[in-house]
Design a protein around this motif. Structure first.
Motif, PDB file in Angstrom:
ATOM      1  N   GLU A  20     -53.000 -57.759  45.137  1.00 44.83           N
ATOM      2  CA  GLU A  20     -51.705 -57.090  45.150  1.00 44.83           C
ATOM      3  C   GLU A  20     -51.712 -55.908  46.116  1.00 44.83           C
ATOM      4  OE1 GLU A  20     -52.650 -58.352  40.855  1.00 44.83           O
ATOM      5  OE2 GLU A  20     -53.690 -57.422  42.552  1.00 44.83           O
TER       6      GLU A  20
ATOM      7  N   GLY B  47     -47.874 -50.904  46.052  1.00 45.65           N
ATOM      8  CA  GLY B  47     -47.604 -49.868  45.067  1.00 45.65           C
ATOM      9  C   GLY B  47     -47.636 -48.487  45.688  1.00 45.65           C
TER      10      GLY B  47
ATOM     11  N   TRP C  23     -45.575 -61.805  37.519  1.00 47.04           N
ATOM     12  CA  TRP C  23     -45.892 -60.372  37.680  1.00 47.04           C
ATOM     13  C   TRP C  23     -45.838 -59.733  36.293  1.00 47.04           C
ATOM     14  CZ3 TRP C  23     -47.655 -57.510  41.625  1.00 47.04           C
ATOM     15  CH2 TRP C  23     -47.500 -57.978  42.932  1.00 47.04           C
TER      16      TRP C  23
ATOM     17  N   ARG D 267     -46.879 -55.960  34.037  1.00 44.56           N
ATOM     18  CA  ARG D 267     -47.190 -54.546  34.173  1.00 44.56           C
ATOM     19  C   ARG D 267     -47.772 -54.029  32.870  1.00 44.56           C
ATOM     20  NH1 ARG D 267     -41.087 -51.895  34.555  1.00 44.56           N
ATOM     21  NH2 ARG D 267     -40.459 -52.223  32.374  1.00 44.56           N
TER      22      ARG D 267
ATOM     23  N   ARG E  87     -49.360 -55.232  27.792  1.00 45.72           N
ATOM     24  CA  ARG E  87     -49.005 -55.870  29.047  1.00 45.72           C
ATOM     25  C   ARG E  87     -47.692 -56.626  28.861  1.00 45.72           C
ATOM     26  NH1 ARG E  87     -53.822 -59.147  31.434  1.00 45.72           N
ATOM     27  NH2 ARG E  87     -53.933 -59.600  29.212  1.00 45.72           N
TER      28      ARG E  87
ATOM     29  N   VAL F  35     -42.746 -59.052  33.937  1.00 44.48           N
ATOM     30  CA  VAL F  35     -41.554 -58.520  34.597  1.00 44.48           C
ATOM     31  C   VAL F  35     -40.868 -59.569  35.474  1.00 44.48           C
ATOM     32  CG1 VAL F  35     -42.256 -56.109  34.520  1.00 44.48           C
ATOM     33  CG2 VAL F  35     -42.902 -57.500  36.487  1.00 44.48           C
TER      34      VAL F  35
ATOM     35  N   ASP G 153     -40.725 -47.316  34.512  1.00 48.17           N
ATOM     36  CA  ASP G 153     -41.307 -48.439  35.256  1.00 48.17           C
ATOM     37  C   ASP G 153     -42.732 -48.117  35.726  1.00 48.17           C
ATOM     38  OD1 ASP G 153     -38.103 -48.942  36.776  1.00 48.17           O
ATOM     39  OD2 ASP G 153     -39.004 -50.125  35.163  1.00 48.17           O
TER      40      ASP G 153
ATOM     41  N   ASN H 153     -49.359 -50.143  36.001  1.00 48.73           N
ATOM     42  CA  ASN H 153     -50.151 -50.957  36.925  1.00 48.73           C
ATOM     43  C   ASN H 153     -49.532 -52.349  36.940  1.00 48.73           C
ATOM     44  OD1 ASN H 153     -52.462 -51.430  38.642  1.00 48.73           O
ATOM     45  ND2 ASN H 153     -53.295 -52.649  36.981  1.00 48.73           N
ATOM     46  N   TYR H 154     -49.197 -52.820  38.121  1.00 43.98           N
ATOM     47  CA  TYR H 154     -48.544 -54.121  38.270  1.00 43.98           C
ATOM     48  C   TYR H 154     -49.565 -55.144  38.761  1.00 43.98           C
ATOM     49  CZ  TYR H 154     -43.978 -52.062  37.459  1.00 43.98           C
ATOM     50  OH  TYR H 154     -42.896 -51.448  36.880  1.00 43.98           O
TER      51      TYR H 154
ATOM     52  N   CYS I  51     -50.392 -59.413  39.434  1.00 44.35           N
ATOM     53  CA  CYS I  51     -49.866 -60.770  39.536  1.00 44.35           C
ATOM     54  C   CYS I  51     -50.899 -61.751  38.988  1.00 44.35           C
ATOM     55  CB  CYS I  51     -49.476 -61.125  40.967  1.00 44.35           C
ATOM     56  SG  CYS I  51     -50.818 -61.177  42.159  1.00 44.35           S
TER      57      CYS I  51
ATOM     58  N   GLY J  61     -54.408 -55.590  40.490  1.00 45.19           N
ATOM     59  CA  GLY J  61     -53.255 -54.746  40.239  1.00 45.19           C
ATOM     60  C   GLY J  61     -53.013 -53.685  41.293  1.00 45.19           C
TER      61      GLY J  61
END
Length: 125
Positions: free
Chosen positions: A6, A9, A36, A38, A45, A48, A90, A93-94, A96, A118
């Motif tokens: 990823e 960010g 995805w 977060r 977790r 999104v 929002d 930590n995002y 995939c 992430g």
């Protein structure tokens, strides 16, 4: 096997936008559904957005619908998450993830076979 990385960010003010990228290795990327997720400290977790292998179907929960958009470019082995009108909540930590099963739900983290490390998103008020 699929490896996911990823990027995109960072720190943004409330109301701003970010576009996250999820770059994948492997020639079979176009056969995987991508999600995805977060996770913020002390919170579970949460999904999104999800997108089908061809990109023909997307899955966005009500919590971010209208603000987050997911897309993919299979020629570039990349999935994108466009995030608009960002809010301090929002911040997370995002990550995939890729799933091989077509029948497995996009909304369950247990459906996914591979995960990235992430990228941190921080939204200031």
């Amino acid at each position: 096997q699929v490896q996911l990385v990823e990027s995109g960010g960072g720190l943004v003010q409330a109301g701003g936008s970010l576009r996250l990228s999820c770059a994948a290795s492997g020639r079979t990327f176009s056969s995987y559904g991508i999600g995805w997720f977060r996770q913020a400290p002390g919170k579970e977790r949460a999904i999104v957005a999800g997108i089908s292998p061809t990109g023909s179907s997307t899955y966005v929960p009500d919590s971010v619908k209208g603000r987050f958009t997911i897309s993919r470019d299979n020629a570039k082995n990349t999935v994108y998450l466009q995030m608009n009108s960002l809010k301090p909540e929002d911040t997370a930590n995002y990550v995939c993830a890729a799933k091989s099963s077509a029948s497995a739900s996009y909304y369950r983290h247990t459906s996914y076979d591979y995960w990235g490390q992430g990228t941190q998103v921080t939204v200031s008020s």
